[in-house]
Design a protein around this motif. Structure first.
Motif, short mmCIF file in Angstrom:
data_model
loop_
_atom_site.label_atom_id
_atom_site.label_comp_id
_atom_site.label_asym_id
_atom_site.label_seq_id
_atom_site.Cartn_x
_atom_site.Cartn_y
_atom_site.Cartn_z
N TYR A 1 0.84 -1.20 0.00
CA TYR A 1 0.00 0.00 0.00
C TYR A 1 0.87 1.25 0.00
CZ TYR A 1 1.09 0.16 5.02
OH TYR A 1 1.74 0.21 6.22
N VAL A 2 0.25 2.35 -0.46
CA VAL A 2 0.83 3.68 -0.34
C VAL A 2 -0.13 4.49 0.53
CG1 VAL A 2 1.46 5.81 -1.55
CG2 VAL A 2 1.97 3.60 -2.58
N LYS A 3 0.38 5.07 1.60
CA LYS A 3 -0.44 5.89 2.49
C LYS A 3 -0.14 7.36 2.22
CE LYS A 3 -1.74 6.66 7.32
NZ LYS A 3 -1.50 6.27 8.73
N PHE A 4 -1.14 8.05 1.68
CA PHE A 4 -0.98 9.47 1.36
C PHE A 4 -1.32 10.35 2.55
CE2 PHE A 4 -1.86 7.51 -2.79
CZ PHE A 4 -0.77 7.97 -3.51
N VAL A 5 -0.85 11.56 2.55
CA VAL A 5 -1.20 12.54 3.59
C VAL A 5 -2.70 12.78 3.54
CG1 VAL A 5 -0.97 14.95 4.32
CG2 VAL A 5 1.04 13.68 3.51
N GLY A 6 -3.36 12.64 4.69
CA GLY A 6 -4.79 12.89 4.78
C GLY A 6 -5.66 11.80 4.19
N ASP A 7 -5.05 10.71 3.72
CA ASP A 7 -5.82 9.63 3.11
C ASP A 7 -6.33 8.71 4.21
OD1 ASP A 7 -6.93 7.88 1.34
OD2 ASP A 7 -5.05 6.89 0.84
N MET A 8 -7.48 9.09 4.79
CA MET A 8 -7.97 8.35 5.96
C MET A 8 -8.68 7.06 5.57
SD MET A 8 -9.24 11.71 8.03
CE MET A 8 -9.62 12.55 6.50
N SER A 9 -9.58 7.12 4.59
CA SER A 9 -10.27 5.93 4.12
C SER A 9 -11.01 6.29 2.85
CB SER A 9 -11.27 5.39 5.17
OG SER A 9 -12.41 6.21 5.22
N VAL A 10 -11.51 5.26 2.17
CA VAL A 10 -12.26 5.50 0.94
C VAL A 10 -13.51 6.32 1.20
CG1 VAL A 10 -13.68 3.42 1.05
CG2 VAL A 10 -13.07 4.38 -1.17
N GLY B 1 -10.94 0.30 -8.80
CA GLY B 1 -12.11 0.58 -9.63
C GLY B 1 -13.27 1.13 -8.82
N GLY B 2 -13.44 0.68 -7.59
CA GLY B 2 -14.50 1.20 -6.73
C GLY B 2 -14.27 2.66 -6.41
N HIS B 3 -13.02 3.03 -6.12
CA HIS B 3 -12.68 4.44 -5.88
C HIS B 3 -13.01 5.27 -7.12
CE1 HIS B 3 -9.89 3.82 -2.26
NE2 HIS B 3 -10.31 2.62 -2.58
N MET C 1 -21.43 5.89 0.82
CA MET C 1 -20.12 5.31 0.56
C MET C 1 -19.79 4.23 1.57
SD MET C 1 -17.38 8.09 -0.86
CE MET C 1 -17.54 9.29 0.44
N GLU C 2 -20.11 4.47 2.83
CA GLU C 2 -19.82 3.49 3.88
C GLU C 2 -20.58 2.19 3.63
OE1 GLU C 2 -17.95 2.04 7.21
OE2 GLU C 2 -17.69 4.09 6.43
N MET C 3 -21.84 2.29 3.24
CA MET C 3 -22.64 1.10 2.98
C MET C 3 -22.10 0.32 1.77
SD MET C 3 -26.70 0.91 2.04
CE MET C 3 -26.43 1.82 0.52
N ILE C 4 -21.80 1.05 0.68
CA ILE C 4 -21.29 0.38 -0.52
C ILE C 4 -19.92 -0.22 -0.24
CG2 ILE C 4 -20.57 0.74 -2.91
CD1 ILE C 4 -22.69 2.92 -3.12
N TYR C 5 -19.11 0.50 0.52
CA TYR C 5 -17.76 0.01 0.84
C TYR C 5 -17.84 -1.31 1.61
CZ TYR C 5 -12.97 -0.01 2.59
OH TYR C 5 -11.68 -0.37 2.89
N ARG C 6 -18.76 -1.40 2.57
CA ARG C 6 -18.88 -2.63 3.35
C ARG C 6 -19.32 -3.79 2.48
NH1 ARG C 6 -21.71 -0.62 9.06
NH2 ARG C 6 -19.90 0.58 9.81
N ILE C 7 -20.26 -3.53 1.58
CA ILE C 7 -20.72 -4.59 0.67
C ILE C 7 -19.56 -5.04 -0.22
CG2 ILE C 7 -22.25 -5.12 -1.27
CD1 ILE C 7 -24.27 -3.16 -0.03
N GLY C 8 -18.84 -4.07 -0.77
CA GLY C 8 -17.70 -4.40 -1.62
C GLY C 8 -16.63 -5.17 -0.89
N LEU C 9 -16.36 -4.78 0.34
CA LEU C 9 -15.35 -5.47 1.14
C LEU C 9 -15.76 -6.92 1.38
CD1 LEU C 9 -12.70 -5.28 2.68
CD2 LEU C 9 -13.99 -4.51 4.68
N LEU C 10 -17.05 -7.15 1.64
CA LEU C 10 -17.53 -8.52 1.82
C LEU C 10 -17.35 -9.34 0.55
CD1 LEU C 10 -20.81 -7.99 3.92
CD2 LEU C 10 -18.69 -9.08 4.67
#
Length: 380
Positions: free
Chosen positions: A80-89, A333-335, A354-363
């Motif tokens: 991974y690359v962690k950017f400044v301020g990149d907290m989450s999708v 692609g999701g981003h 976004m939180e709901m879609i992210y959880r579905i995608g993660l599953l």
């Protein structure tokens, strides 16, 4: 001690024959993918806190003069690359609390405060660099080894084959398959191999006349160069030296790049076809594998020579790039889907959606990972 060293470095030792080739292949593909994110992100003025190969605890690393921590982590199955301020999708660019925690310099370099095109370019760069890696590898391979080709002619039609049923005859010459022109017998094989069960339209030259035939490839099992059993589509025609006139083509640097682009594009299309057919139950699930299968293939490739291992790097790089472009969070692609909606609507998707879609995608991603691990260990 001497016996231990001899055993450790013997060809039968799994560390030398499998694990090291596997780590080489995976590390190169992951490094190039993450380097794409890093380079384009820095070009866009985004600060980078960490660049990691692997996940989990850091094994060793160093800080560069720009403050980026480069490190190798304990679990070598990604990076991974962690950017400044990149907290989450699901980070909201308008979040006042999050923004107030940043210094003025961090606000200028923060990923989530950049224009949407910069964020999209940075995310897309990972898969793009995977494709560029494949093009680079294939370019070198074509420039060194060239390619053997033969004329797209029919020397023999197998009895009781789809080709016989469709009316193919010895001496026929392929002109196109499903509207796509062909120039070599290999072109025909590549177009047919991934379309088992699909009716295909063949335009053939028979003497001075063009004839149109329709045949449906049937599935046969074959063994590839690495010893894997694969299932491919065939129509049952055979080429030979007399009609095929096999020859060796050589390429200059520009021609090698052109051939490499075509090769990479073909693999991308073939990967898409496979996943589409797999989703509707038309492909064998055993054709999909995870880290264990990749490790086995890396070991077999290494036993054939370094050039085979490098070609496996290219194939895996295309696969990783393609999978990362699937429109599923948390993949790249999701981003990009979120950024596309933001660009069209003029504002980000709501944090709750976004939180709901992210959880579905993660599953979905986790379910896919479990599936390929099961295939690796128990399923096939």
């Amino acid at each position: 001690m001497n016996e231990f060293i001899a055993t450790f470095f013997s060809l039968d030792n799994i560390i030398i024959t499998t694990i090291i080739p596997f780590l080489f292949v995976l590390t190169v593909v992951v490094f190039v993918h993450e380097m794409g994110h890093y380079l384009v992100g820095r070009w866009c003025g985004i600060g980078v806190r960490e660049f990691s190969i692997g996940f989990g605890p850091e094994l060793f690393g160093f800080n560069d003069r720009k403050g980026t921590r480069w490190k190798l982590s304990a679990v070598p199955l990604g990076g991974y690359v962690k950017f400044v301020g990149d907290m989450s999708v699901t980070s909201d660019p308008s979040s006042q609390a999050a923004n107030e925690a940043l210094s003025p310099q961090e606000r200028r370099e923060s990923f989530h405060l950049q224009p949407v095109w910069k964020r999209a370019a940075t995310v897309f760069a990972g898969p793009l660099f995977n494709f560029l890696l494949a093009i680079a590898v294939f370019s070198v391979m074509f420039s060194i080894y060239g390619r053997y080709v033969s004329e797209p002619t029919v020397a023999e039609v197998r009895a009781e084959s789809p080709a016989e049923a469709a009316g193919f005859q010895p001496g026929d010459r392929f002109v196109s398959v499903n509207g796509r022109g062909v120039s070599t017998f290999g072109d025909v094989q590549r177009m047919v191999s991934g379309r088992a069960g699909d009716p295909l339209v063949f335009v053939m030259m028979r003497g001075e006349d063009e004839v149109t035939l329709t045949a449906t490839p049937e599935i046969v099992e074959q063994t590839d160069a690495l010893g894997n059993t694969i299932r491919v589509g065939v129509i049952g025609v055979v080429n030979n030296d007399e009609l095929g006139q096999p020859r060796h083509l050589t390429f200059n640097p520009l021609e090698s790049v052109s051939e490499a682009v075509k090769e990479t594009a073909f693999i991308i299309v073939r990967t898409g076809q496979f996943l589409q057919r797999f989703a509707v139950g038309r492909e064998d699930r055993c054709q999909l594998g995870g880290p264990v299968k990749i490790a086995d293939m890396a070991g077999r490739a290494a036993s054939l020579g370094f050039e085979w291992l490098v070609q496996l790097v290219a194939l895996l790089s295309v696969g990783i790039g393609f999978l990362n472009l699937l429109p599923i969070p948390p993949l790249d692609g999701g981003h990009l889907v979120f950024y596309g909606i933001e660009a069209a609507a003029g504002r980000p998707v709501s944090e709750r959606v976004m939180e709901m879609i992210y959880r579905i995608g993660l599953l979905l991603v986790l379910a896919f990972m479990v599936f390929v691990f099961w295939n690796d260990l128990f399923g096939c």
